[in-house]
Scaffold this motif. Structure first.
Motif, PDB file in Angstrom:
ATOM      1  N   LYS A  65       2.553 -10.456   0.810  1.00  0.00           N
ATOM      2  CA  LYS A  65       2.677  -8.976   1.146  1.00  0.00           C
ATOM      3  C   LYS A  65       3.875  -8.699   0.198  1.00  0.00           C
ATOM      4  CE  LYS A  65       2.751  -5.382   4.412  1.00  0.00           C
ATOM      5  NZ  LYS A  65       2.740  -5.009   5.833  1.00  0.00           N
ATOM      6  N   GLN A  66       5.041  -9.049   0.610  1.00  0.00           N
ATOM      7  CA  GLN A  66       6.178  -8.921   0.133  1.00  0.00           C
ATOM      8  C   GLN A  66       6.248  -9.113  -1.705  1.00  0.00           C
ATOM      9  OE1 GLN A  66       9.755 -10.808   1.300  1.00  0.00           O
ATOM     10  NE2 GLN A  66      11.140 -10.021  -0.168  1.00  0.00           N
ATOM     11  N   TYR A  67       5.569  -9.870  -2.093  1.00  0.00           N
ATOM     12  CA  TYR A  67       5.360  -9.994  -3.670  1.00  0.00           C
ATOM     13  C   TYR A  67       4.638  -9.059  -4.202  1.00  0.00           C
ATOM     14  CZ  TYR A  67       3.576 -11.995  -7.959  1.00  0.00           C
ATOM     15  OH  TYR A  67       3.309 -11.918  -9.388  1.00  0.00           O
ATOM     16  N   LEU A  68       3.620  -8.796  -3.465  1.00  0.00           N
ATOM     17  CA  LEU A  68       2.838  -7.631  -4.137  1.00  0.00           C
ATOM     18  C   LEU A  68       3.406  -6.368  -3.795  1.00  0.00           C
ATOM     19  CD1 LEU A  68      -0.784  -8.945  -2.530  1.00  0.00           C
ATOM     20  CD2 LEU A  68      -0.141  -8.953  -5.002  1.00  0.00           C
ATOM     21  N   SER A  69       3.986  -6.007  -2.495  1.00  0.00           N
ATOM     22  CA  SER A  69       4.869  -4.744  -2.644  1.00  0.00           C
ATOM     23  C   SER A  69       5.881  -4.585  -3.644  1.00  0.00           C
ATOM     24  CB  SER A  69       5.434  -4.609  -1.304  1.00  0.00           C
ATOM     25  OG  SER A  69       4.291  -4.656  -0.276  1.00  0.00           O
ATOM     26  N   GLU A  70       6.412  -5.628  -3.970  1.00  0.00           N
ATOM     27  CA  GLU A  70       7.626  -5.581  -4.743  1.00  0.00           C
ATOM     28  C   GLU A  70       7.156  -5.466  -6.271  1.00  0.00           C
ATOM     29  OE1 GLU A  70      10.037  -8.986  -4.022  1.00  0.00           O
ATOM     30  OE2 GLU A  70      10.852  -8.428  -2.428  1.00  0.00           O
ATOM     31  N   SER A  71       5.788  -5.754  -6.500  1.00  0.00           N
ATOM     32  CA  SER A  71       5.136  -5.580  -7.577  1.00  0.00           C
ATOM     33  C   SER A  71       4.664  -4.018  -7.973  1.00  0.00           C
ATOM     34  CB  SER A  71       3.924  -6.694  -7.848  1.00  0.00           C
ATOM     35  OG  SER A  71       4.639  -7.754  -8.022  1.00  0.00           O
TER      36      SER A  71
END
Length: 220
Positions: free
Chosen positions: A132-138
């Motif tokens: 979730k964090q990876y996608l959000s930061e993307s």
């Protein structure tokens, strides 16, 4: 004619439809201006369904496609229950990096179709914090399991294609436990919107994106 594409019958609620076989998939023609196609859930079934879209265009005169379905929310600032995303990416998060830097990411370039939230497509549901964090930061706001392939096809085909995504969960371990409650709430919105759109088209009114948003009560 408008073709509404849904991954599963589950997302249509309790209404009973008359289905016919269409190239191995389920198709229901509701009236002269509207049909439903069940494309199958996940990347493999979505990829296989793309050839059917071309045949829908030639066999039924479909001029507009709309992918409707539930999605997880990655952006805590989003407070509405439904959105029309405009840009699309693929979840390339991995615990192990490719020996060739950037290779995997380059296989799935971001696709921009319209103004609107950024939707990421994942091969599996997203419940863990790291993904979730990876996608959000993307830059992703929403996550589903099909839209990226449809968006890629639409971009390459210069096809009129929209996406209506209804929030079922917050892509977290906590919301996983309440998924069915959120999903059924989203599906109720989908079912009501479908009935409104069907009635509108039956009245022989010209339907544009603004009216579609009104049928499904989407403000963003």
């Amino acid at each position: 004619m408008i073709a509404l594409l849904l991954a599963t019958e589950f997302e249509l609620g309790n209404r009973v439809f008359e289905w016919e076989d269409f190239e191995g998939a389920k198709l229901s023609v509701l009236n002269e201006g509207l049909c439903l196609l069940i494309t199958g859930a996940g990347l493999a079934d979505t990829a296989l369904s793309l050839s059917r879209l071309e045949k829908l265009k030639s066999n039924y005169g479909v001029s507009q496609f709309i992918n409707i379905g539930i999605a997880g929310c990655l952006n805590e600032d989003l407070c509405e229950e439904a959105y029309i995303p405009g840009s699309f990416s693929f979840n390339t998060f991995s615990l192990g990096e490719s020996p060739t830097k950037g290779f995997v990411e380059n296989c799935y370039p971001k696709i921009d179709l319209y103004e609107g939230p950024h939707l990421a497509t994942s091969a599996v549901p997203v419940w863990d914090q790291r993904t979730k964090q990876y996608l959000s930061e993307s830059g992703a706001d929403l996550v589903d399991m099909e839209a990226y392939l449809f968006a890629k096809w639409a971009k390459e085909s210069d096809q009129d294609f929209y996406f209506l995504k209804f929030i079922s969960d917050r892509a977290s371990k906590e919301s996983k436990e309440k998924f069915k409650t959120g999903a059924f709430k989203a599906i109720e919105r989908i079912s009501e919107g479908l009935c409104s759109l069907e009635a509108l088209i039956c009245e022989s009114k010209e339907v544009d994106l603004g009216l579609i948003k009104k049928c499904f009560r989407i403000s963003s």
